[in-house]
Design a protein around this motif. Structure first.
Motif, PDB file in Angstrom:
ATOM      1  N   GLU A  37     -12.180   0.064  -9.196  1.00 17.09           N
ATOM      2  CA  GLU A  37     -12.930   1.005  -8.369  1.00 17.09           C
ATOM      3  C   GLU A  37     -11.999   1.613  -7.326  1.00 17.09           C
ATOM      4  OE1 GLU A  37     -16.053   1.737  -8.937  1.00 17.09           O
ATOM      5  OE2 GLU A  37     -16.265   0.238 -10.527  1.00 17.09           O
ATOM      6  N   ARG A  38     -12.436   2.722  -6.770  1.00 18.16           N
ATOM      7  CA  ARG A  38     -11.729   3.278  -5.626  1.00 18.16           C
ATOM      8  C   ARG A  38     -12.075   2.460  -4.391  1.00 18.16           C
ATOM      9  NH1 ARG A  38      -9.437   8.053  -6.883  1.00 18.16           N
ATOM     10  NH2 ARG A  38     -10.248   9.202  -8.672  1.00 18.16           N
ATOM     11  N   GLY A  39     -11.234   2.521  -3.398  1.00 18.38           N
ATOM     12  CA  GLY A  39     -11.486   1.779  -2.175  1.00 18.38           C
ATOM     13  C   GLY A  39     -12.683   2.311  -1.402  1.00 18.38           C
ATOM     14  N   ARG A  40     -13.258   1.453  -0.568  1.00 18.73           N
ATOM     15  CA  ARG A  40     -14.402   1.830   0.262  1.00 18.73           C
ATOM     16  C   ARG A  40     -13.920   2.382   1.599  1.00 18.73           C
ATOM     17  NH1 ARG A  40     -15.027  -3.360  -0.603  1.00 18.73           N
ATOM     18  NH2 ARG A  40     -15.275  -3.810   1.607  1.00 18.73           N
ATOM     19  N   SER A  41     -14.627   3.331   2.099  1.00 20.14           N
ATOM     20  CA  SER A  41     -14.296   3.910   3.396  1.00 20.14           C
ATOM     21  C   SER A  41     -14.448   2.853   4.489  1.00 20.14           C
ATOM     22  CB  SER A  41     -15.224   5.095   3.688  1.00 20.14           C
ATOM     23  OG  SER A  41     -14.966   5.615   4.968  1.00 20.14           O
ATOM     24  N   GLY A  42     -13.406   2.689   5.298  1.00 14.49           N
ATOM     25  CA  GLY A  42     -13.455   1.762   6.423  1.00 14.49           C
ATOM     26  C   GLY A  42     -13.056   0.342   6.105  1.00 14.49           C
ATOM     27  N   ALA A  43     -12.877   0.005   4.827  1.00  7.72           N
ATOM     28  CA  ALA A  43     -12.491  -1.360   4.464  1.00  7.72           C
ATOM     29  C   ALA A  43     -11.003  -1.568   4.764  1.00  7.72           C
ATOM     30  CB  ALA A  43     -12.768  -1.621   2.994  1.00  7.72           C
ATOM     31  N   ARG A  44     -10.669  -2.767   5.231  1.00  6.75           N
ATOM     32  CA  ARG A  44      -9.262  -3.079   5.497  1.00  6.75           C
ATOM     33  C   ARG A  44      -8.585  -3.411   4.177  1.00  6.75           C
ATOM     34  NH1 ARG A  44      -5.964  -7.648   7.384  1.00  6.75           N
ATOM     35  NH2 ARG A  44      -4.300  -6.828   8.703  1.00  6.75           N
ATOM     36  N   ARG A  45      -7.513  -2.727   3.904  1.00 12.73           N
ATOM     37  CA  ARG A  45      -6.845  -2.805   2.608  1.00 12.73           C
ATOM     38  C   ARG A  45      -5.582  -3.659   2.713  1.00 12.73           C
ATOM     39  NH1 ARG A  45      -6.173   2.770  -0.497  1.00 12.73           N
ATOM     40  NH2 ARG A  45      -8.413   2.451  -0.511  1.00 12.73           N
ATOM     41  N   THR A  46      -5.405  -4.557   1.746  1.00 16.57           N
ATOM     42  CA  THR A  46      -4.162  -5.307   1.616  1.00 16.57           C
ATOM     43  C   THR A  46      -3.435  -4.800   0.378  1.00 16.57           C
ATOM     44  OG1 THR A  46      -5.053  -7.280   2.696  1.00 16.57           O
ATOM     45  CG2 THR A  46      -3.151  -7.583   1.263  1.00 16.57           C
ATOM     46  N   VAL A  47      -2.215  -4.354   0.562  1.00 14.94           N
ATOM     47  CA  VAL A  47      -1.428  -3.752  -0.513  1.00 14.94           C
ATOM     48  C   VAL A  47      -0.266  -4.680  -0.845  1.00 14.94           C
ATOM     49  CG1 VAL A  47      -0.060  -1.746  -1.214  1.00 14.94           C
ATOM     50  CG2 VAL A  47      -2.072  -1.446   0.267  1.00 14.94           C
ATOM     51  N   LEU A  48      -0.292  -5.216  -2.052  1.00 17.34           N
ATOM     52  CA  LEU A  48       0.742  -6.146  -2.515  1.00 17.34           C
ATOM     53  C   LEU A  48       1.723  -5.394  -3.404  1.00 17.34           C
ATOM     54  CD1 LEU A  48       1.956  -8.978  -3.004  1.00 17.34           C
ATOM     55  CD2 LEU A  48       0.237  -9.287  -4.812  1.00 17.34           C
ATOM     56  N   VAL A  49       2.966  -5.297  -2.958  1.00 14.67           N
ATOM     57  CA  VAL A  49       4.013  -4.592  -3.705  1.00 14.67           C
ATOM     58  C   VAL A  49       4.916  -5.631  -4.362  1.00 14.67           C
ATOM     59  CG1 VAL A  49       5.904  -2.932  -3.593  1.00 14.67           C
ATOM     60  CG2 VAL A  49       3.931  -2.685  -2.064  1.00 14.67           C
ATOM     61  N   LEU A  50       5.047  -5.556  -5.682  1.00 14.39           N
ATOM     62  CA  LEU A  50       5.856  -6.506  -6.435  1.00 14.39           C
ATOM     63  C   LEU A  50       7.291  -6.015  -6.541  1.00 14.39           C
ATOM     64  CD1 LEU A  50       3.345  -7.233  -9.338  1.00 14.39           C
ATOM     65  CD2 LEU A  50       3.485  -8.302  -7.083  1.00 14.39           C
ATOM     66  N   GLY A  51       8.229  -6.912  -6.292  1.00 11.83           N
ATOM     67  CA  GLY A  51       9.638  -6.536  -6.314  1.00 11.83           C
ATOM     68  C   GLY A  51      10.222  -6.495  -7.711  1.00 11.83           C
ATOM     69  N   TYR A  52      11.396  -5.874  -7.783  1.00  8.92           N
ATOM     70  CA  TYR A  52      12.151  -5.747  -9.025  1.00  8.92           C
ATOM     71  C   TYR A  52      13.581  -6.191  -8.727  1.00  8.92           C
ATOM     72  CZ  TYR A  52      14.404  -3.507 -13.050  1.00  8.92           C
ATOM     73  OH  TYR A  52      15.122  -3.265 -14.190  1.00  8.92           O
ATOM     74  N   GLY A  53      14.256  -6.759  -9.718  1.00  5.08           N
ATOM     75  CA  GLY A  53      15.609  -7.273  -9.509  1.00  5.08           C
ATOM     76  C   GLY A  53      16.514  -6.290  -8.783  1.00  5.08           C
ATOM     77  N   ASN A  54      17.157  -6.750  -7.713  1.00  8.52           N
ATOM     78  CA  ASN A  54      17.980  -5.891  -6.872  1.00  8.52           C
ATOM     79  C   ASN A  54      19.272  -6.637  -6.555  1.00  8.52           C
ATOM     80  OD1 ASN A  54      16.854  -3.257  -5.162  1.00  8.52           O
ATOM     81  ND2 ASN A  54      18.746  -4.116  -4.336  1.00  8.52           N
ATOM     82  N   ARG A  55      20.414  -6.056  -6.922  1.00 11.68           N
ATOM     83  CA  ARG A  55      21.683  -6.767  -6.761  1.00 11.68           C
ATOM     84  C   ARG A  55      22.266  -6.672  -5.353  1.00 11.68           C
ATOM     85  NH1 ARG A  55      23.192  -8.500 -11.657  1.00 11.68           N
ATOM     86  NH2 ARG A  55      22.438  -7.371 -13.493  1.00 11.68           N
ATOM     87  N   GLY A  56      21.992  -5.596  -4.651  1.00 15.67           N
ATOM     88  CA  GLY A  56      22.602  -5.399  -3.344  1.00 15.67           C
ATOM     89  C   GLY A  56      21.569  -5.313  -2.231  1.00 15.67           C
ATOM     90  N   PRO A  57      22.002  -5.043  -1.006  1.00 10.82           N
ATOM     91  CA  PRO A  57      21.095  -4.989   0.137  1.00 10.82           C
ATOM     92  C   PRO A  57      20.241  -3.719   0.204  1.00 10.82           C
ATOM     93  CG  PRO A  57      23.325  -4.488   0.842  1.00 10.82           C
ATOM     94  CD  PRO A  57      23.418  -4.904  -0.593  1.00 10.82           C
ATOM     95  N   ARG A  58      20.666  -2.688  -0.540  1.00 13.26           N
ATOM     96  CA  ARG A  58      19.913  -1.429  -0.540  1.00 13.26           C
ATOM     97  C   ARG A  58      18.956  -1.415  -1.720  1.00 13.26           C
ATOM     98  NH1 ARG A  58      20.457   3.711  -2.847  1.00 13.26           N
ATOM     99  NH2 ARG A  58      19.682   5.416  -1.509  1.00 13.26           N
TER     100      ARG A  58
END
Length: 200
Positions: A37-58
């Motif tokens: 579903e789409r988010g509800r107006s006014g609801a507090r949203r938690t956004v979980l971003v999954l990482g991908y293999g990264n060799r350096g600091p950038r």
């Protein structure tokens, strides 16, 4: 005649490549909204971003894309942004590398890190304590990977999965090669699972 054949082969290869990319767009677009579903107006949203293999600091190109999609999904500074990923391919945890990118751009919202995970299964399992109080949960990656992660959350915590909403991680024409390759890998995995149910 030889030149004509080469032109025909070249045109056929280009057409096949375009068809492959368009197929990836369709598969990814469907995955990004399936059973959500789409988010509800006014609801507090938690956004979980999954990482991908990264060799350096950038942050590499894949991780920069995921952060941008996460920031698009956040609606206000009251929402919570979580980055998940351990040190898999480099000395720094993916979560730290991910978080550095929006902080350097002046992102003012709340950020939490889950910096131990080494797989998608661990991303979900280790992030669950950070999701307990969420009113809405959006999981961000490329669309097919995010769909797999949502399935893992549904299997482990169906109560939290009821709070899942759409993330803004699909836009037509964005990361087209990654979408197409991800769709092909997902198709191969489904076929492998059908052939060998014990491998699931």
């Amino acid at each position: 005649m030889r030149k004509s054949l080469l032109v025909t082969l070249s045109a056929g290869t280009a057409a096949a490549g375009i068809a492959f990319l368009l197929w990836g767009e369709v598969v990814s677009g469907r995955a990004s909204v399936r059973n959500l579903e789409r988010g509800r107006s006014g609801a507090r949203r938690t956004v979980l971003v999954l990482g991908y293999g990264n060799r350096g600091p950038r942050a590499n190109a894949v991780n920069r894309y995921r952060v941008r999609a996460g920031l698009r999904t956040v609606r206000s500074v009251d929402d919570l942004l979580i980055f998940s990923g351990g040190a898999v391919r480099g000395p720094e945890p993916e979560a730290v590398v991910l978080a550095r990118y929006p902080v350097d751009q002046g992102y003012p919202g709340q950020i939490l890190l889950e910096a131990e995970s080494r797989s998608t299964e661990e991303n979900i399992r280790n992030s669950i304590p950070l999701l307990e109080d969420a009113e809405e949960i959006a999981i961000v990656s490329n669309a097919l990977h995010a769909e797999r992660a949502r399935g893992l959350l549904r299997a482990r915590r169906p109560d939290l999965a009821l709070r899942l909403i759409r993330a803004d991680d699909y836009r037509f024409g964005e990361i087209p090669v990654i979408k197409a390759v991800s769709a092909a890998l997902a198709l191969l995995e489904r076929r492998r699972n059908r052939a060998d149910p014990a491998a699931r």
